[in-house]
Design a protein around this motif. Structure first.
Motif, PDB file in Angstrom:
ATOM      1  N   PRO A  99       0.811  -1.222   0.000  1.00  8.56           N
ATOM      2  CA  PRO A  99       0.000   0.000   0.000  1.00  8.56           C
ATOM      3  C   PRO A  99       0.843   1.271   0.000  1.00  8.56           C
ATOM      4  O   PRO A  99       0.525   2.236  -0.706  1.00  8.56           O
ATOM      5  CB  PRO A  99      -0.817  -0.112   1.295  1.00  8.56           C
ATOM      6  N   LEU A 100       1.931   1.280   0.772  1.00 11.47           N
ATOM      7  CA  LEU A 100       2.814   2.454   0.831  1.00 11.47           C
ATOM      8  C   LEU A 100       3.462   2.714  -0.521  1.00 11.47           C
ATOM      9  O   LEU A 100       3.490   3.837  -1.015  1.00 11.47           O
ATOM     10  CB  LEU A 100       3.891   2.242   1.897  1.00 11.47           C
ATOM     11  N   ILE A 101       3.962   1.645  -1.129  1.00  7.44           N
ATOM     12  CA  ILE A 101       4.637   1.787  -2.420  1.00  7.44           C
ATOM     13  C   ILE A 101       3.661   2.246  -3.494  1.00  7.44           C
ATOM     14  O   ILE A 101       3.968   3.137  -4.291  1.00  7.44           O
ATOM     15  CB  ILE A 101       5.311   0.457  -2.817  1.00  7.44           C
ATOM     16  N   GLU A 102       2.488   1.658  -3.523  1.00 13.15           N
ATOM     17  CA  GLU A 102       1.503   2.033  -4.534  1.00 13.15           C
ATOM     18  C   GLU A 102       1.061   3.480  -4.377  1.00 13.15           C
ATOM     19  O   GLU A 102       0.824   4.182  -5.359  1.00 13.15           O
ATOM     20  CB  GLU A 102       0.293   1.091  -4.480  1.00 13.15           C
ATOM     21  N   SER A 103       0.952   3.955  -3.125  1.00 15.04           N
ATOM     22  CA  SER A 103       0.497   5.335  -2.904  1.00 15.04           C
ATOM     23  C   SER A 103       1.502   6.353  -3.424  1.00 15.04           C
ATOM     24  O   SER A 103       1.128   7.446  -3.860  1.00 15.04           O
ATOM     25  CB  SER A 103       0.239   5.577  -1.408  1.00 15.04           C
ATOM     26  N   GLY A 104       2.801   6.003  -3.398  1.00 16.30           N
ATOM     27  CA  GLY A 104       3.811   6.947  -3.886  1.00 16.30           C
ATOM     28  C   GLY A 104       4.352   6.612  -5.248  1.00 16.30           C
ATOM     29  O   GLY A 104       5.292   7.253  -5.732  1.00 16.30           O
ATOM     30  N   ALA A 105       3.766   5.610  -5.898  1.00 16.10           N
ATOM     31  CA  ALA A 105       4.317   5.110  -7.152  1.00 16.10           C
ATOM     32  C   ALA A 105       4.264   6.126  -8.288  1.00 16.10           C
ATOM     33  O   ALA A 105       5.181   6.193  -9.102  1.00 16.10           O
ATOM     34  CB  ALA A 105       3.599   3.835  -7.572  1.00 16.10           C
ATOM     35  N   GLY A 106       3.186   6.920  -8.340  1.00 15.39           N
ATOM     36  CA  GLY A 106       3.039   7.870  -9.444  1.00 15.39           C
ATOM     37  C   GLY A 106       4.215   8.827  -9.519  1.00 15.39           C
ATOM     38  O   GLY A 106       4.823   9.013 -10.582  1.00 15.39           O
ATOM     39  N   ALA A 107       4.560   9.426  -8.378  1.00 23.71           N
ATOM     40  CA  ALA A 107       5.668  10.383  -8.344  1.00 23.71           C
ATOM     41  C   ALA A 107       6.994   9.695  -8.643  1.00 23.71           C
ATOM     42  O   ALA A 107       7.856  10.239  -9.333  1.00 23.71           O
ATOM     43  CB  ALA A 107       5.723  11.068  -6.978  1.00 23.71           C
ATOM     44  N   VAL A 108       7.156   8.472  -8.118  1.00 21.39           N
ATOM     45  CA  VAL A 108       8.405   7.736  -8.326  1.00 21.39           C
ATOM     46  C   VAL A 108       8.585   7.379  -9.794  1.00 21.39           C
ATOM     47  O   VAL A 108       9.668   7.557 -10.369  1.00 21.39           O
ATOM     48  CB  VAL A 108       8.434   6.463  -7.451  1.00 21.39           C
ATOM     49  N   VAL A 109       7.528   6.869 -10.427  1.00 25.74           N
ATOM     50  CA  VAL A 109       7.606   6.497 -11.840  1.00 25.74           C
ATOM     51  C   VAL A 109       7.903   7.718 -12.705  1.00 25.74           C
ATOM     52  O   VAL A 109       8.728   7.669 -13.624  1.00 25.74           O
ATOM     53  CB  VAL A 109       6.300   5.804 -12.301  1.00 25.74           C
ATOM     54  N   THR A 110       7.256   8.840 -12.398  1.00 23.81           N
ATOM     55  CA  THR A 110       7.502  10.079 -13.151  1.00 23.81           C
ATOM     56  C   THR A 110       8.952  10.524 -13.024  1.00 23.81           C
ATOM     57  O   THR A 110       9.599  10.885 -14.013  1.00 23.81           O
ATOM     58  CB  THR A 110       6.574  11.209 -12.659  1.00 23.81           C
ATOM     59  N   ARG A 111       9.481  10.493 -11.798  1.00 22.90           N
ATOM     60  CA  ARG A 111      10.865  10.899 -11.566  1.00 22.90           C
ATOM     61  C   ARG A 111      11.839   9.965 -12.274  1.00 22.90           C
ATOM     62  O   ARG A 111      12.791  10.405 -12.925  1.00 22.90           O
ATOM     63  CB  ARG A 111      11.164  10.903 -10.063  1.00 22.90           C
ATOM     64  N   MET A 112      11.593   8.655 -12.163  1.00 22.01           N
ATOM     65  CA  MET A 112      12.487   7.696 -12.800  1.00 22.01           C
ATOM     66  C   MET A 112      12.451   7.811 -14.321  1.00 22.01           C
ATOM     67  O   MET A 112      13.487   7.700 -14.985  1.00 22.01           O
ATOM     68  CB  MET A 112      12.119   6.275 -12.363  1.00 22.01           C
ATOM     69  N   ALA A 113      11.266   8.057 -14.866  1.00 28.03           N
ATOM     70  CA  ALA A 113      11.137   8.209 -16.322  1.00 28.03           C
ATOM     71  C   ALA A 113      11.891   9.444 -16.792  1.00 28.03           C
ATOM     72  O   ALA A 113      12.566   9.424 -17.830  1.00 28.03           O
ATOM     73  CB  ALA A 113       9.668   8.296 -16.715  1.00 28.03           C
ATOM     74  N   ARG A 114      11.799  10.521 -16.012  1.00 30.58           N
ATOM     75  CA  ARG A 114      12.507  11.759 -16.372  1.00 30.58           C
ATOM     76  C   ARG A 114      14.017  11.550 -16.338  1.00 30.58           C
ATOM     77  O   ARG A 114      14.741  11.933 -17.258  1.00 30.58           O
ATOM     78  CB  ARG A 114      12.105  12.875 -15.409  1.00 30.58           C
ATOM     79  N   ASP A 115      14.500  10.913 -15.275  1.00 30.20           N
ATOM     80  CA  ASP A 115      15.946  10.661 -15.146  1.00 30.20           C
ATOM     81  C   ASP A 115      16.439   9.707 -16.233  1.00 30.20           C
ATOM     82  O   ASP A 115      17.492   9.928 -16.833  1.00 30.20           O
ATOM     83  CB  ASP A 115      16.263  10.068 -13.766  1.00 30.20           C
ATOM     84  N   PHE A 116      15.650   8.651 -16.488  1.00 22.62           N
ATOM     85  CA  PHE A 116      16.036   7.688 -17.515  1.00 22.62           C
ATOM     86  C   PHE A 116      16.084   8.351 -18.884  1.00 22.62           C
ATOM     87  O   PHE A 116      17.005   8.117 -19.668  1.00 22.62           O
ATOM     88  CB  PHE A 116      15.055   6.512 -17.538  1.00 22.62           C
ATOM     89  N   SER A 117      15.092   9.190 -19.164  1.00 25.00           N
ATOM     90  CA  SER A 117      15.031   9.892 -20.441  1.00 25.00           C
ATOM     91  C   SER A 117      16.288  10.735 -20.656  1.00 25.00           C
ATOM     92  O   SER A 117      16.905  10.695 -21.725  1.00 25.00           O
ATOM     93  CB  SER A 117      13.782  10.778 -20.482  1.00 25.00           C
ATOM     94  N   ALA A 118      16.680  11.499 -19.629  1.00 28.67           N
ATOM     95  CA  ALA A 118      17.864  12.360 -19.740  1.00 28.67           C
ATOM     96  C   ALA A 118      19.120  11.530 -19.973  1.00 28.67           C
ATOM     97  O   ALA A 118      19.962  11.872 -20.826  1.00 28.67           O
ATOM     98  CB  ALA A 118      18.008  13.211 -18.480  1.00 28.67           C
ATOM     99  N   GLU A 119      19.258  10.427 -19.245  1.00 29.95           N
ATOM    100  CA  GLU A 119      20.432   9.563 -19.397  1.00 29.95           C
ATOM    101  C   GLU A 119      20.453   8.884 -20.761  1.00 29.95           C
ATOM    102  O   GLU A 119      21.505   8.764 -21.387  1.00 29.95           O
ATOM    103  CB  GLU A 119      20.456   8.502 -18.288  1.00 29.95           C
ATOM    104  N   LEU A 120      19.284   8.438 -21.215  1.00 24.91           N
ATOM    105  CA  LEU A 120      19.205   7.764 -22.514  1.00 24.91           C
ATOM    106  C   LEU A 120      19.599   8.715 -23.634  1.00 24.91           C
ATOM    107  O   LEU A 120      20.368   8.353 -24.533  1.00 24.91           O
ATOM    108  CB  LEU A 120      17.785   7.235 -22.746  1.00 24.91           C
ATOM    109  N   ILE A 121      19.084   9.933 -23.581  1.00 28.54           N
ATOM    110  CA  ILE A 121      19.424  10.930 -24.605  1.00 28.54           C
ATOM    111  C   ILE A 121      20.928  11.182 -24.620  1.00 28.54           C
ATOM    112  O   ILE A 121      21.561  11.240 -25.680  1.00 28.54           O
ATOM    113  CB  ILE A 121      18.647  12.239 -24.355  1.00 28.54           C
ATOM    114  N   GLU A 122      21.523  11.286 -23.433  1.00 29.43           N
ATOM    115  CA  GLU A 122      22.968  11.523 -23.347  1.00 29.43           C
ATOM    116  C   GLU A 122      23.757  10.342 -23.881  1.00 29.43           C
ATOM    117  O   GLU A 122      24.712  10.514 -24.642  1.00 29.43           O
ATOM    118  CB  GLU A 122      23.353  11.808 -21.894  1.00 29.43           C
ATOM    119  N   ARG A 123      23.351   9.123 -23.493  1.00 26.90           N
ATOM    120  CA  ARG A 123      24.064   7.932 -23.962  1.00 26.90           C
ATOM    121  C   ARG A 123      23.967   7.776 -25.474  1.00 26.90           C
ATOM    122  O   ARG A 123      24.936   7.411 -26.132  1.00 26.90           O
ATOM    123  CB  ARG A 123      23.499   6.677 -23.286  1.00 26.90           C
TER     124      ARG A 123
END
Length: 197
Positions: free
Chosen positions: A123-147
């Motif tokens: 329940p704790l993980i699911e409640s904060g998942a939206g923000a976590v997924v958004t942050r991880m997608a943003r970070d991954f996107s920046a790293e992927l573009i750089e790589r």
């Protein structure tokens, strides 16, 4: 259940983007807190990921399988694992594809999937998942573009370095050429004067 639906625009050709997203080691290097473990005989491999949910950091370990279709530049990832304390288990599936983006001349990476959780932290993980997924997608996107841009940067950098070196050499080469010309003309003058005597 945590849904995954992401689309990343990358200003590099699909072939280059596919080289990165089809390589587990390269993908892991684009994800903060992720590590790649040992590979197994069936083609699967171990992986781990540390994720922050509010003030809590949870380390997940998983067995990951990756199926790739190079002709379509698409893949399917499945993972099954648990957190370090064994309090939460998860299964995850994701389908991704790299396609050309006609609008930009680059690529689009689309990912669709889901993560299913069970256990006391679910329940704790699911409640904060939206923000976590958004942050991880943003970070991954920046790293992927750089790589994806690295070879272009490197080749441009080497080309520029070669130009800079050539430019720096010109004054030195000019001085050497001038000195050599003077030396030869001096020797020639000396030979002329010796012959005359």
């Amino acid at each position: 259940m945590i849904p995954i639906a992401e689309e990343i625009t990358v200003p590099s050709p699909p072939k280059r983007v596919w080289e990165i997203v089809s390589d587990p080691a390269a993908v892991v290097s684009c994800i903060r807190g992720a590590e790649l473990g040992r590979a197994h005989d069936d083609g699967s491999f171990d992986g781990s990921l540390v994720v922050g949910f509010g003030g809590i950091r949870v380390r997940f370990s998983a067995r990951v399988a990756l199926e790739l279709d190079e002709s379509e530049r698409s893949g399917r990832l499945t993972a099954r694992g648990r957190d370090g304390q064994g309090a939460t288990r998860f299964t995850s599936t994701a389908v991704f594809q790299v396609v050309e983006d006609p609008a930009t001349g680059g690529s689009r990476v689309t990912t669709h999937g889901e993560v299913r959780l069970s256990g006391k932290l679910a329940p704790l993980i699911e409640s904060g998942a939206g923000a976590v997924v958004t942050r991880m997608a943003r970070d991954f996107s920046a790293e992927l573009i750089e790589r994806c841009a690295e070879p272009e940067k490197t080749s441009t950098g080497f080309a520029q370095a070669r130009v800079d070196v050539r430019s720096a050499r010109r004054p030195l080469l000019l001085r050497i050429k001038t000195w050599w010309s003077r030396l030869l003309s001096g020797k020639g003058a000396a030979r002329d004067s010796t012959t005359a005597q």
